[in-house]
Design a protein around this motif. Structure first.
Motif, mmCIF file in Angstrom:
data_model
loop_
_atom_site.group_PDB
_atom_site.id
_atom_site.type_symbol
_atom_site.label_atom_id
_atom_site.label_comp_id
_atom_site.label_asym_id
_atom_site.label_seq_id
_atom_site.Cartn_x
_atom_site.Cartn_y
_atom_site.Cartn_z
ATOM 1 N N ASP A 49 0.866 -1.534 -0.035
ATOM 2 C CA ASP A 49 0.094 0.169 -0.249
ATOM 3 C C ASP A 49 0.921 1.303 0.003
ATOM 4 O O ASP A 49 2.282 0.740 0.301
ATOM 5 C CB ASP A 49 -0.794 -0.397 1.743
ATOM 6 N N TYR A 50 0.792 2.504 -0.295
ATOM 7 C CA TYR A 50 0.309 3.745 -0.128
ATOM 8 C C TYR A 50 0.457 4.312 0.911
ATOM 9 O O TYR A 50 -1.052 4.403 0.797
ATOM 10 C CB TYR A 50 0.625 4.187 -1.408
ATOM 11 N N HIS A 51 0.935 5.441 1.756
ATOM 12 C CA HIS A 51 0.746 6.547 2.175
ATOM 13 C C HIS A 51 1.313 7.949 1.864
ATOM 14 O O HIS A 51 1.910 7.703 0.932
ATOM 15 C CB HIS A 51 1.012 6.089 4.164
ATOM 16 N N VAL A 52 0.625 9.184 2.391
ATOM 17 C CA VAL A 52 0.638 10.107 1.419
ATOM 18 C C VAL A 52 0.463 10.936 3.254
ATOM 19 O O VAL A 52 -0.269 10.902 3.597
ATOM 20 C CB VAL A 52 -0.638 10.940 0.653
ATOM 21 N N PHE A 53 2.164 12.102 2.838
ATOM 22 C CA PHE A 53 2.232 12.679 4.675
ATOM 23 C C PHE A 53 2.600 14.015 3.351
ATOM 24 O O PHE A 53 2.770 14.645 2.453
ATOM 25 C CB PHE A 53 4.291 12.543 4.571
ATOM 26 N N GLU A 72 -5.104 -4.470 -3.366
ATOM 27 C CA GLU A 72 -6.559 -5.222 -3.577
ATOM 28 C C GLU A 72 -7.317 -4.196 -3.993
ATOM 29 O O GLU A 72 -8.267 -4.613 -4.596
ATOM 30 C CB GLU A 72 -6.836 -5.679 -2.072
ATOM 31 N N ASP A 73 -6.937 -2.843 -4.397
ATOM 32 C CA ASP A 73 -7.822 -2.448 -4.651
ATOM 33 C C ASP A 73 -7.683 -1.588 -6.330
ATOM 34 O O ASP A 73 -8.502 -1.050 -6.672
ATOM 35 C CB ASP A 73 -8.048 -0.859 -3.738
ATOM 36 N N ILE A 74 -6.371 -2.491 -7.150
ATOM 37 C CA ILE A 74 -5.975 -2.072 -7.865
ATOM 38 C C ILE A 74 -6.865 -3.701 -8.830
ATOM 39 O O ILE A 74 -6.088 -4.884 -8.612
ATOM 40 C CB ILE A 74 -4.763 -2.214 -8.237
ATOM 41 N N LEU A 99 3.820 -1.523 -10.359
ATOM 42 C CA LEU A 99 3.547 -2.511 -9.529
ATOM 43 C C LEU A 99 3.378 -3.877 -11.012
ATOM 44 O O LEU A 99 3.362 -3.734 -11.622
ATOM 45 C CB LEU A 99 1.597 -2.530 -9.507
ATOM 46 N N LYS A 100 4.343 -5.282 -10.027
ATOM 47 C CA LYS A 100 3.630 -6.043 -10.760
ATOM 48 C C LYS A 100 2.211 -6.910 -11.973
ATOM 49 O O LYS A 100 1.578 -6.799 -10.132
ATOM 50 C CB LYS A 100 4.868 -7.375 -10.116
#
Ligand code: FUB
Length: 321
Positions: A49-53, A72-74, A99-100
């Motif tokens: 997953d990714y977070h943004v700061f 899981e959302d892709i 992403l693979k």
């Protein structure tokens, strides 16, 4: 300025940084302990997953905006959300990611949001004609946007030539020109390449392309582009020699002439970065594995000031102090 770790309570890597809405927004990848043994394919970088700061000041509080995109959302996802970058155009924010797919082949994807902190919604399919890893999106002053990408070894760039998949992966021999990162202008809707990706050629001081065997200078992964005093600074990692280097050109496509080392090796195998100007100073955001005790797959993002010499060259920063 003293180097500063930005997210001490978690492991984040590969920072991409932009100024949006007057603040610094950081788009890192999110390392985790998955128990996968380290190998040359980078299977140990099993991020999901990714977070943004964001930060209002370079020494101010770092706000975690939470999870903004998950594997899981892709729809087309297999595994491994590697490096990402973000851009703003026509009122929308775009997150570009590596992403693979379900066949374990890397592509670039795009996800869209109304805000810089997400949540981002991924497109149904990868960008057409995309391959390999490490997208970096550069907004030029004339309103055009360019995407740089590519990475060798685990990044799979050696599986392609002239934007076509090879039957079997092949790196050039040491005395042949190095594999080049790629660049393509983006469509106005930011969702696809507007043209076939081109080679980003890095030249030595005599005007010849760097050779594959020139491992202390040739491209490996982690593209970044910034502009300084009207010149285009293309910067990248040399991977197995662990340097961040840069080359200067006159336009976004290059060629670029190699000019030196930005950052000497850090603790950990990978090195990766973003360069931005904020409130009149320049900064290098990068990562190292010092806080995890040297575990290459658990990296931590940090920031340090970056300075130029009067001739426009960059003062080398020591990775390990
Ligand atoms: O984070 C996984 C990979 O490691 C990135 O895509 C590369 O640039 C290297 O930092």
């Amino acid at each position: 300025m003293k180097p500063r770790y930005l997210v001490p309570n978690d492991y984040m890597a590969d920072p991409a940084v932009h100024i949006f809405e007057g603040k610094l927004f950081i788009y890192p990848s999110h390392d985790r302990e998955s128990g996968i043994p380290e190998n040359d394919n980078g299977d140990h970088f099993d991020m999901n997953d990714y977070h943004v700061f964001s930060m209002e000041d370079i020494d101010g509080e770092v706000t975690d905006h939470g999870v903004t995109l998950k594997v899981e959302d892709i729809a087309w996802a297999g595994r491994q959300l590697w490096d990402c970058d973000a851009a703003f155009r026509n009122g929308k924010y775009y997150l570009y990611f590596s992403l693979k797919d379900k066949n374990d082949v890397f592509h670039l994807g795009v996800a869209v949001s109304d805000t810089p902190n997400g949540v981002f919604k991924a497109q149904e399919n990868p960008m057409k004609g995309s391959y390999s890893i490490d997208p970096c999106v550069f907004a030029d002053d004339d309103g055009e946007y360019y995407i740089y990408f590519g990475g060798i070894w685990g990044g799979q760039l050696q599986r392609y030539r002239n934007n076509k998949a090879l039957e079997s992966p092949a790196l050039p021999a040491g005395n042949e020109p190095a594999l080049c990162p790629k660049v393509a202008r983006l469509q106005e809707d930011m969702l696809e390449f507007a043209e076939e990706p081109r080679d980003v050629v890095i030249l030595d001081e005599t005007g010849k392309p760097l050779m594959q065997g020139d491992t202390e200078r040739r491209f490996f992964e982690a593209s970044w582009m910034h502009k300084y005093r009207g010149k285009y600074y293309y910067s990248y990692s040399t991977g197995d020699t662990h340097l961040l280097c840069y080359a200067i050109g006159d336009n976004p496509y290059g060629p670029f002439t190699y000019r030196g080392v930005i950052l000497t090796p850090v603790v950990g195998w990978t090195t990766h970065h973003a360069i931005v100007e904020f409130k009149g100073k320049w900064y290098l955001f990068h990562h190292d594995s010092t806080p995890s005790g040297g575990k290459t797959w658990l990296r931590s993002i940090k920031v340090v000031e970056l300075e130029y010499n009067p001739d426009g060259t960059i003062k080398t920063i020591e990775g390990i102090r």
